[in-house]
Design an enzyme around this catalytic site. Structure first.
Site, PDB file in Angstrom:
ATOM      1  N   ASP A  74      29.714  30.258  27.767  1.00 34.08           N
ATOM      2  CA  ASP A  74      30.882  29.477  27.375  1.00 34.08           C
ATOM      3  C   ASP A  74      31.225  28.426  28.423  1.00 34.08           C
ATOM      4  OD1 ASP A  74      30.980  31.013  25.127  1.00 34.08           O
ATOM      5  OD2 ASP A  74      32.774  32.143  25.684  1.00 34.08           O
ATOM      6  N   LEU A 192      42.751  37.061  27.251  1.00 32.52           N
ATOM      7  CA  LEU A 192      42.375  38.374  26.725  1.00 32.52           C
ATOM      8  C   LEU A 192      42.223  39.392  27.846  1.00 32.52           C
ATOM      9  CD1 LEU A 192      41.449  40.144  24.324  1.00 32.52           C
ATOM     10  CD2 LEU A 192      39.139  39.293  24.721  1.00 32.52           C
ATOM     11  N   ALA A 212      49.614  39.832  35.732  1.00 30.34           N
ATOM     12  CA  ALA A 212      50.178  40.899  36.564  1.00 30.34           C
ATOM     13  C   ALA A 212      51.655  40.654  36.871  1.00 30.34           C
ATOM     14  CB  ALA A 212      49.377  41.051  37.854  1.00 30.34           C
TER      15      ALA A 212
END
Length: 297
Positions: A74, A192, A212
């Protein structure tokens, strides 16, 4: 019709599939251009004739080509898109990387894919793109993104504080390692991996995914595609931070800068073959529905 060929020359798995494609085009009399480093690598390995031209840049290939094959992962396909700027040329990703959500043609499918392309049996998906501006005089070349923009703490210890508004209305102040602003295409990338939702490519939306976050009640949120987002890093210390587009980073030290992110006027166009579908890719890449006994060792 001119076919462009580019790829990631650092991958050893690149050369044989590209050489097969070159031979396939030559045998059938199709015009093609090869990115200079790829052509040179093929020549030094004795895989193409010395007569094949090697002076084409990715920009040349995408601007002059009618369809471009990108061999790699990608990231290789994203680099091809960014090197050319906004352009309508369709890109076909051939995966010799790992997951490959954008480069979702496997090498084993290559000959079948070429037959379909030459026969015109394919569609072109227009993928939504985001653009960004910063009210800063600092160098800023991350103007648009296919996958995502990221505000990140640049590897320094400690959280950063990011204020976010949507269409002029305050949304949240994030205490986190960073914040991802992703397209539906980018929903299967960095977003994701940090717990963001998967969004089908036909859905027009922007995803905000904190990295996070310090507060457990903070969750990803999906916003309308035409939203205008503004974000500011407002820490009281001198900790530098990064604003990145599809992994291309710009470092900032000045806090309080305003980054504005909104939908770009152009798209990135991906070639899809008749048997390809986003759900098929998800099932294959994420191994949905695979029993333990069926999983590859």
């Amino acid at each position: 019709m001119i076919y462009g060929i580019t790829g990631n020359p650092t991958k050893d798995e690149l050369w044989d599939p590209v050489a097969e494609v070159v031979a396939w085009f030559q045998d059938r009399g199709h015009d093609f251009w090869i990115h200079a480093p790829i052509a040179e690598g093929l020549r030094t390995r004795g895989l193409i004739s010395p007569a094949v031209e090697t002076e084409h840049s990715v920009a040349d290939i995408v601007q002059a080509g009618d369809l471009v094959l990108s061999f790699g992962g990608d990231g290789t396909l994203l680099r091809a898109a960014h090197l050319t700027g906004p352009n309508d040329t369709p890109l076909l990703g051939v995966n010799i990387g790992r997951l490959g959500f954008l480069a979702d043609i496997e090498v084993e499918q290559l000959h079948e894919a070429l037959e379909s392309i030459v026969a015109g049996e394919y569609t072109v998906e227009e993928r939504m793109v985001l653009e960004a501006q910063a009210n800063s005089d600092a160098p800023f070349d991350t103007e648009w993104a296919v996958n995502e923009f990221v505000v990140d703490r640049s590897g320094a210890a400690g959280l950063i504080k990011i204020e976010v508004e949507v269409d002029g209305t305050p949304l949240n102040t994030y205490w986190a390692d960073g914040l991802i602003m992703a397209t539906p295409t980018g929903s299967t990338a960095y977003s994701l991996s940090t717990g963001g939702p998967i969004i089908a490519p036909g859905v027009e939306a922007v995803i905000l995914t904190p990295i996070a976050p310090h507060t457990l009640t903070v969750r990803p949120i999906v916003l309308p595609a035409d939203s205008t987002l503004t974000c500011r890093v407002v820490d009281d210390n001198d900790q530098p931070y990064v604003f990145a587009a599809d992994g291309r980073s710009t470092m900032f030290k000045e806090h309080g800068l305003q980054f504005t992110v909104q939908r770009a006027p152009h798209t990135v166009n991906l070639v899809k073959l008749p048997d390809q579908h986003f759900f098929k890719t998800l099932r294959s890449k994420l191994m949905w529905g695979v029993r333990r006994s069926d999983a590859p060792e």
